[in-house]
Design a protein around this motif. Structure first.
Motif, PDB file in Angstrom:
ATOM      1  N   ILE B 149     -14.529  44.866  10.442  1.00 33.40           N
ATOM      2  CA  ILE B 149     -15.475  45.987  10.469  1.00 33.40           C
ATOM      3  C   ILE B 149     -16.491  45.855   9.340  1.00 33.40           C
ATOM      4  O   ILE B 149     -17.700  45.919   9.544  1.00 33.40           O
ATOM      5  CB  ILE B 149     -14.717  47.327  10.331  1.00 33.40           C
ATOM      6  N   LEU B 150     -15.959  45.634   8.131  1.00 30.70           N
ATOM      7  CA  LEU B 150     -16.851  45.521   6.977  1.00 30.70           C
ATOM      8  C   LEU B 150     -17.810  44.362   7.173  1.00 30.70           C
ATOM      9  O   LEU B 150     -19.001  44.441   6.886  1.00 30.70           O
ATOM     10  CB  LEU B 150     -16.037  45.304   5.703  1.00 30.70           C
ATOM     11  N   TYR B 151     -17.240  43.296   7.668  1.00 30.07           N
ATOM     12  CA  TYR B 151     -18.028  42.102   7.829  1.00 30.07           C
ATOM     13  C   TYR B 151     -19.116  42.298   8.864  1.00 30.07           C
ATOM     14  O   TYR B 151     -20.236  41.828   8.700  1.00 30.07           O
ATOM     15  CB  TYR B 151     -17.107  40.950   8.225  1.00 30.07           C
ATOM     16  N   TYR B 152     -18.754  43.030   9.878  1.00 28.10           N
ATOM     17  CA  TYR B 152     -19.733  43.333  10.901  1.00 28.10           C
ATOM     18  C   TYR B 152     -20.890  44.106  10.285  1.00 28.10           C
ATOM     19  O   TYR B 152     -22.057  43.887  10.601  1.00 28.10           O
ATOM     20  CB  TYR B 152     -19.074  44.162  11.998  1.00 28.10           C
ATOM     21  N   ILE B 346     -18.261  37.735  -0.634  1.00 26.99           N
ATOM     22  CA  ILE B 346     -19.459  36.948  -0.908  1.00 26.99           C
ATOM     23  C   ILE B 346     -20.653  37.602  -0.239  1.00 26.99           C
ATOM     24  O   ILE B 346     -21.729  37.737  -0.829  1.00 26.99           O
ATOM     25  CB  ILE B 346     -19.273  35.502  -0.421  1.00 26.99           C
ATOM     26  N   ALA B 347     -20.437  38.060   0.993  1.00 26.31           N
ATOM     27  CA  ALA B 347     -21.541  38.688   1.706  1.00 26.31           C
ATOM     28  C   ALA B 347     -21.983  39.967   1.014  1.00 26.31           C
ATOM     29  O   ALA B 347     -23.172  40.257   0.924  1.00 26.31           O
ATOM     30  CB  ALA B 347     -21.121  38.978   3.139  1.00 26.31           C
ATOM     31  N   VAL B 348     -21.007  40.713   0.508  1.00 23.66           N
ATOM     32  CA  VAL B 348     -21.368  41.946  -0.202  1.00 23.66           C
ATOM     33  C   VAL B 348     -22.151  41.616  -1.476  1.00 23.66           C
ATOM     34  O   VAL B 348     -23.170  42.221  -1.774  1.00 23.66           O
ATOM     35  CB  VAL B 348     -20.101  42.765  -0.533  1.00 23.66           C
ATOM     36  N   LEU B 349     -21.663  40.601  -2.198  1.00 21.36           N
ATOM     37  CA  LEU B 349     -22.362  40.209  -3.423  1.00 21.36           C
ATOM     38  C   LEU B 349     -23.780  39.755  -3.119  1.00 21.36           C
ATOM     39  O   LEU B 349     -24.718  40.051  -3.858  1.00 21.36           O
ATOM     40  CB  LEU B 349     -21.616  39.060  -4.108  1.00 21.36           C
ATOM     41  N   ALA B 350     -23.900  39.046  -2.011  1.00 23.25           N
ATOM     42  CA  ALA B 350     -25.208  38.501  -1.666  1.00 23.25           C
ATOM     43  C   ALA B 350     -26.218  39.608  -1.402  1.00 23.25           C
ATOM     44  O   ALA B 350     -27.414  39.364  -1.388  1.00 23.25           O
ATOM     45  CB  ALA B 350     -25.091  37.583  -0.456  1.00 23.25           C
TER      46      ALA B 350
END
Lengths: 820, 484
Positions: B149-152, B346-350
């Motif tokens: 979900i988060l990744y989505y 990583i995606a959140v950091l990005a």
């Protein structure tokens, strides 16, 4: 499943860009257009040795988040005990990331400082980069290729990539085959292998540099001669280390072991000597030494320069020794150990923060070599400082120290040898010498020196340096600097000119240990007043804009406020301004003394003394002249109102003025460094660039957007719109040329042709407006000048005639003033 | 004591009837007591639990020290808002408080046991068919589902994640309804609310999503009817009205279940059984497709009503060794290093950092003005970023006081403010006047009216806030002009 992709594809940008960045100068990733400063041969060399030519065969990236990373090494396998190892090594660019909280940190740090360039050493995570130069330096301090690889492997969390191993091997393997030797004031290229020399001679650049009248000389390697093959002199090195035992106690044990080995080696070598060990050499022209050295590196045969000074019987020994009781600090010792690691002296650069005792390092080096010593400094003032430091720290007969400065005495040594201190300008000067200077110069040129110490080496432009090196023939060169930084990449040249960087100290560590002062850095944002800002936006030239943001009234107010605050605290404050107009304006308005390039030597001295010892003048305004080599340990607070664009070096040098604060070891003492920046102007951009170096050394700049209570400060300047408008009008009337930073004697950067520099008192040609000539620009100059002169007059004991003359002049002026 | 403010807010907005029904369930009462009340409120409840008579306000006041008045007021407000305490309205007698009867009896039941309601779940038969699941498997499942979900939402690499399993269309719809994402041309774009959601703590995330789920229970059910439940033979679900109270009490019940134990679905109401499907999608429960009669609560469920850090407080450290610890190191030179290998983190950091290199267990990057302002443009606030960095700080960072370097924190805020200096004034730009005269006079007129905001005499244009009068003025000028 996402498509596999190579982690190290061809870089998208200009290939030279990435190579250039990170080589040898600590720098952040912010800037990049530096390839124009690299020369063709240099580039080729870099490309050959840079990381991108190696592609790791296993480099298949983990198929996630494509495009997020420029460098994805997630395919690397972690070693099972990776938690105990502190390093990650980047297979693409040789970047190394290190955990400073790892249990093996100390070990890793002292290893990395040998083999890599420190990029950022803040607190928890440090970064380094492997470069050809740094590896060159590593080998020259005695590490072998295998040592480097195996150590790195053991510290790394992931297995070393093949690209890294290849890079290290290529960078280091050919080291030590060719040597540059100074024999009887002539430069020789020497090698044990005639083949190698032939290769060199086939090279067009090198063969041109060769002095053709001489043949290739072949002679038996002198057993105890100046050029012993690496390894055989280890024993001697150990002895030397013992000799300096008081400085290098820690290394006695390993050295003792080495001694045993060395004796064995020596025995072996002696056998071989009988049969094969011959040295071949040819002579090259002194002025092309740099070029040859560069070329040799480019063709993978870097020249080594070492000086076996203890076995040099041709040059007279100098009686000089450190005074008993002189203790050098551990990092100075470390640095010197790098220089004399194997018992011989090697050329190189030692980087220590300002105030961390560079001079003492130089003096200790001189005491170790004990041959003729040349010290070159940037200004007459620092020549005098060097001399007194020599007298302070070393036991040396006063007649053995001589200075060579314009207007000073010029006398060769009375004895056989000695210490000669001079400035770069004096040596490099091309013509127009007096008879005495010429005689002195001939004396300098016609002898061999053991060690040349180059103070503030980062300021020396290549051309001048070239002149200096071929005029002064020295066996070893030791460069000293705090900031091996330049905004262009000319710092690279120093690698060819002097040698590799031998040591670079960690600022944070030194400040924690109290060797340099702790500093609170702050950037004060001064909003532009609306009238100044609209003029700023309208301004067409950078010069005009510079003037506007420097003379921003809010900045003036902030400066006034900070001075008041810190004077009340009992701090001694230096205010720096690159812009002379602003300097004068600020200083006059606040009624504080100021020094800039045109201030006479005598007045400078007087003002500085006043600043140091007189309670009544705790603040002084300095222009660029104060940036380097000005020793003011009383200063505890520094305010910067205008600066030289994005120069990281200047920022670091200025910070250096307060690092040696006398009170640094007081409980809770902090020095203060303020940089005043006009908001929303180009200054903001420059400011962040300038700070890049210091920030990577672990300094953090606090941004101050509002100084509390500034509005209520009594006597605040420019508090009414009318005053501000008046100032604006004055600024707009200023000639654009006022925005330029001053050109100063001794600042070697700004000189286009260093040789053509006029001596003090010579004619100076400048472009000025008519208004300048008539004095229209000099707001209240005469008034101020008179006061100064009067003060000077009190101090100097002129003849009766002079006094009379002065009195008359003053009377005239007073009359003139009355008429006005 | 972490007040799950999202839940509290939701509950406080509910009508009294809802509470009445909610408090019939002992797990709900227990959860409310444990999770949502200040300490003082808990004490008051426990003291009053076995009181036969209403408790005089006077007496209550004597219990609490005068200097603790703010705490008392807070406690009393919460208790009244949640309808746990009520004033007894009997004029002759002095003011007194009474504990909500349903609440009291449920709490007594929860604490002392007894009663026949299977409100704490009915463990499944040991001999029930189908394989048993271990705690590890459940954790894996929960993490996978929740991260999906988060990744989505991060949305940066939707297709990359597809190989690990996608989120259901129901969940997607839910995210859309919660305004966490906006669908634009078939692509999900994260919203400001979405970023707030992403940067929250895991437990808060779960509750935030569940509350959206509760609020939209009706529409959610209809979506499921269309998309998912079709294969679910139970046709009557189509007519089902999902009852928020039942849903809420189910969630509270889940919070009191035991991890690793499977439970029988028979005791569940229809609403609750239907919810199981959705919660399965979220990873809150595991409802084995091969054993419809049973379900497992995952760690996400069992930590719903406890303040324990759930497994997902650091959902990203799939490596067990540093799970539960923060991973971010932020240096004063704005460099940021994160010990992670999770694509999600990583995606959140990005989102707000300029990432540079990635090693097997470390990501390095830098916070730059550009990267922060890019984030701010997307609707992430500086405070959210700072909070995220602080809550995920590496243990080495925690040794510092304050945890994050203050200069960097200031800088992040300043970068945000820098973009905030515009003040928008809606209005009208007037230009292309016939001649200078017309321009000058019109502008003068506008100034006299007080609607003029800005003028440029050189370009002959000006800006006004209102135009009606000017229009009239100009029209009048036009008619006058030819005459002149």
């Amino acid at each position: 499943m996402a498509p596999k992709r190579k982690a190290t594809g061809p870089p998208k940008g200009n290939p030279a860009k990435r190579i250039a960045s990170g080589v040898n100068t600590p720098r952040s990733d912010v800037q990049s257009n530096d390839d124009e400063y690299m020369e063709e041969g240099d580039k080729r060399f870099m490309e050959k040795l840079s990381f991108k030519t190696y592609v790791d065969p296993q480099a298949v990236a983990r198929p996630h988040l494509p495009g997020v990373f420029r460098h994805d090494f997630s395919y690397l396998a972690l070693k099972p005990d990776h938690a105990d190892r502190p390093l990650w090594v980047d297979p693409d660019r040789g970047r190394i990331i290190m955990e400073s909280f790892s249990s093996r940190f100390k070990e890793a740090e002292s290893f990395l400082i040998n083999i890599a360039e420190p990029q950022s050493r803040v607190s928890l995570i440090h970064e380094y980069t492997l470069t050809p130069h740094s590896l060159f330096a590593a080998v020259s301090v005695g590490l072998t290729t295998d040592d480097i690889i195996s150590n790195l492997e053991s510290l790394s969390k992931t297995p070393l990539a093949k690209s890294v191993v290849d890079f290290i091997t290529t960078s280091t393997k050919s080291f030590g085959k060719v040597r540059l030797v100074l024999k009887h004031t002539k430069y020789w290229i020497e090698s044990n292998d005639a083949e190698v020399l032939q290769t060199l001679l086939r090279d067009s650049v090198i063969s041109q540099a060769r002095i053709t009248s001489t043949e290739i000389v072949t002679e038996a390697a002198p057993k105890m001669g100046a050029l012993v093959i690496s390894g055989t002199s280890m024993a001697a090195g150990a002895k030397q280390a013992m000799g300096k035992a008081k400085e290098e106690e820690e290394d006695i044990v390993p050295d003792a072991n080495k001694e045993a080995d060395a004796i064995k080696n020596q025995l072996l070598d002696e056998d071989e000597d009988e049969q094969a060990d011959q040295v071949h050499s040819f002579e090259i022209a002194p002025e092309s030494v740099q070029e040859v050295s560069k070329r040799c590196k480019a063709i993978d045969l870097p020249l080594t320069e070492e000086y076996d000074f203890r076995n040099d019987y041709a040059n007279a020994n100098l009686k000089i020794d450190l005074k008993p009781g002189t203790q050098i600090r551990y990092y100075q010792e470390k640095a010197l150990h790098k220089m004399f690691g194997n018992g011989r002296a090697r050329s190189g650069i030692i980087v220590l923060p300002c105030g961390a005792g560079k001079t003492l390092v130089g003096i200790t080096a001189a005491c170790t070599v004990q041959k003729g010593i040349v010290v070159l400094a940037t200004s007459t003032m620092s020549v005098i400082q060097w001399k007194s430091e020599f007298m302070k720290w070393a036991n040396i007969a006063p007649e053995d120290i001589t200075t060579f400065i314009s207007g000073g005495q010029k006398e060769p040594f009375r004895g056989n040898t000695g210490v000669m201190i001079s400035t770069y300008n004096m040596i490099a000067q091309a013509k127009g010498r007096s008879h005495h200077s010429q005689k002195m110069m001939d004396f300098i040129e016609n002898r061999e020196w053991g060690l040349m110490i180059l103070d503030e080496v980062h300021v020396v432009p290549a051309k001048m340096f070239q002149k200096v090196t071929y005029k002064v023939k020295s066996h070893t060169k030791l460069g000293l600097t705090a900031t091996l930084l330049r905004e262009d990449d000319k710092i690279q040249e120093l690698n060819f000119l002097i040698g590799p960087k031998l040591f670079e100290a960690n600022w944070q560590e030194l400040s924690e240990q109290g060797h340099i002062a702790k500093v609170q850095c702050a950037e004060v944002w001064c909003p532009m007043t609306s009238e100044f800002y609209s003029e700023y936006l309208k301004a067409k030239t950078t010069g005009r804009r510079n003037l506007l943001f420097t003379l921003n009234p809010r900045k003036f107010q902030a400066c006034q406020y900070l001075i008041k605050y810190h004077e009340a605290r009992g701090d001694r404050i230096i205010v720096f301004s690159d812009n002379v107009v602003a300097l004068q304006h600020y200083a006059r308005k606040m009624d504080r003394p100021f020094i800039f390039g045109e201030t006479g030597q005598e007045e400078r001295q007087r003002l500085l003394e006043n600043f140091q010892y007189n309670e009544a003048t705790p603040t002084i305004f300095l222009s660029k002249i104060g940036d380097t080599s000005l020793d003011l340990p009383e200063a505890t607070c520094l305010i910067q109102i205008s600066s030289h664009y994005g120069s990281r070096r200047q920022e670091a040098q200025r910070l250096g003025r307060i690092l040696r604060a006398k009170r640094r070891n007081d409980e809770g003492f902090n020095a203060f460094f303020y940089s005043l920046v006009s908001k929303d102007t180009a200054e903001m951009y420059y400011s962040s660039k300038r700070q890049a170096f210091l920030v990577d050394q672990g300094y953090s700049f606090k941004v101050i957007t509002h100084l509390s209570g500034i509005q209520d400060m009594p006597g605040l300047a420019f508090s009414t719109p009318a005053e501000r408008r008046e100032l604006l009008a004055a600024v707009l009337l200023l000639n654009e040329s006022h925005a330029e930073t001053e050109k100063i004697e001794g600042d070697l950067f700004s000189a286009a042709r260093p040789g053509a520099r006029k001596k003090a008192g010579g004619v100076k040609r400048t472009a000025n407006t008519l208004a300048d000539l008539s004095g229209g620009q000099n707001m209240a100059y005469a008034e101020y000048d008179r006061k100064k002169k009067a003060e000077v007059g009190k101090k100097t004991k002129g003849g009766a005639f002079m006094k009379k003359l002065k009195r008359e002049q003053e009377r005239k002026r007073a009359n003139a003033a009355d008429f006005n | 004591m972490s007040l799950s403010s999202a839940v509290l807010d939701y509950l406080q907005a509910q009508p009294g009837v809802t509470f009445k029904r909610l408090y019939l369930q002992p797990p709900t009462v227990l959860a409310v007591l444990r999770r949502m009340l200040p300490h003082l409120a808990k004490n008051i409840i426990m003291a009053m639990l076995f009181m036969p008579e209403p408790f005089l306000e006077e007496d209550l006041l004597t219990w609490i020290r005068a200097e603790a008045r703010p705490q008392r007021d807070e406690a009393m407000t919460v208790l009244e808002q949640l309808h746990i305490l009520t004033l007894v309205p009997e004029p002759p007698t002095p003011r007194a408080y009474r504990l909500n009867t349903a609440f009291a009896s449920s709490l007594r039941q929860a604490l002392m046991g007894g009663g026949s309601t299977n409100s704490f779940g009915v463990p499944a038969d040991k001999d029930a068919p189908g394989p048993k699941r271990t705690v590890e498997e459940l954790d894996k499942w929960a993490r996978k589902q929740w991260e999906a979900i988060l990744y989505y939402m991060v949305g940066s690499a939707e297709r990359e994640y597809s190989r690990e399993g996608n989120i259901s269309s129901g969940t997607r719809k839910l995210l859309e309804m919660g305004e966490f994402i906006i669908m634009r041309g078939g692509r999900a774009d994260i919203t400001k609310g979405g970023f707030t959601f992403l940067l929250q703590e895991a437990n808060a995330q779960v509750w935030t999503l569940l509350i959206v789920y509760l609020e939209n229970s009706e529409s959610v059910s209809s979506i499921h009817t269309k998309s998912k439940v079709i294969e679910n033979q139970s046709k009557d679900i189509e007519q089902l009205q999902m009852d928020p109270v039942e849903m809420l009490s189910f969630l509270f019940m889940l919070g009191s279940l035991e991890l690793g134990q499977d439970y029988n679905t028979e005791s569940l109401t229809k609403t609750q059984f239907h919810m199981l499907e959705d919660l399965h999608d979220f990873g809150i429960v595991y409802h084995p497709p091969d054993a419809r009669g049973r379900f497992y609560p995952t760690r996400l469920a069992t930590t719903l009503t406890s303040s324990d850090a759930s497994l997902l407080s650091n959902p990203n450290s799939s490596l067990s060794m540093n799970s539960g610890k923060g991973s971010i190191i932020l240096e004063t030179n704005h460099r940021i290093y994160t010990y992670t290998s999770s694509p999600l983190q990583i995606a959140v950091l990005a989102l707000f950092a300029n990432l540079n290199s990635c090693y097997p267990n470390l990501v390095s990057g830098k916070l730059t003005k550009k990267s922060i302002q890019r984030a701010v443009e997307k609707g992430i606030t500086a405070d959210q970023i700072i909070d995220y960095l602080r809550t995920h700080a590496h243990p080495q960072m925690l040794k510092n006081q304050p945890v994050l370097p203050p200069t960097v924190v200031d800088q992040i805020r300043l970068w945000q403010i820098e973009g905030d200096r515009m003040e928008a004034t809606p209005g009208f730009l007037l230009k292309q006047f016939v001649n200078a005269n017309e321009y000058r006079e019109t502008a003068q007129y506008a100034e006299n009216l007080g609607v003029l905001v800005w003028r440029n005499d050189r370009e002959h244009m000006f800006f006004v806030t209102r135009i009606e009068q000017l229009q009239q003025y100009l029209a009048k000028r036009k008619t006058q002009a030819p005459r002149r």
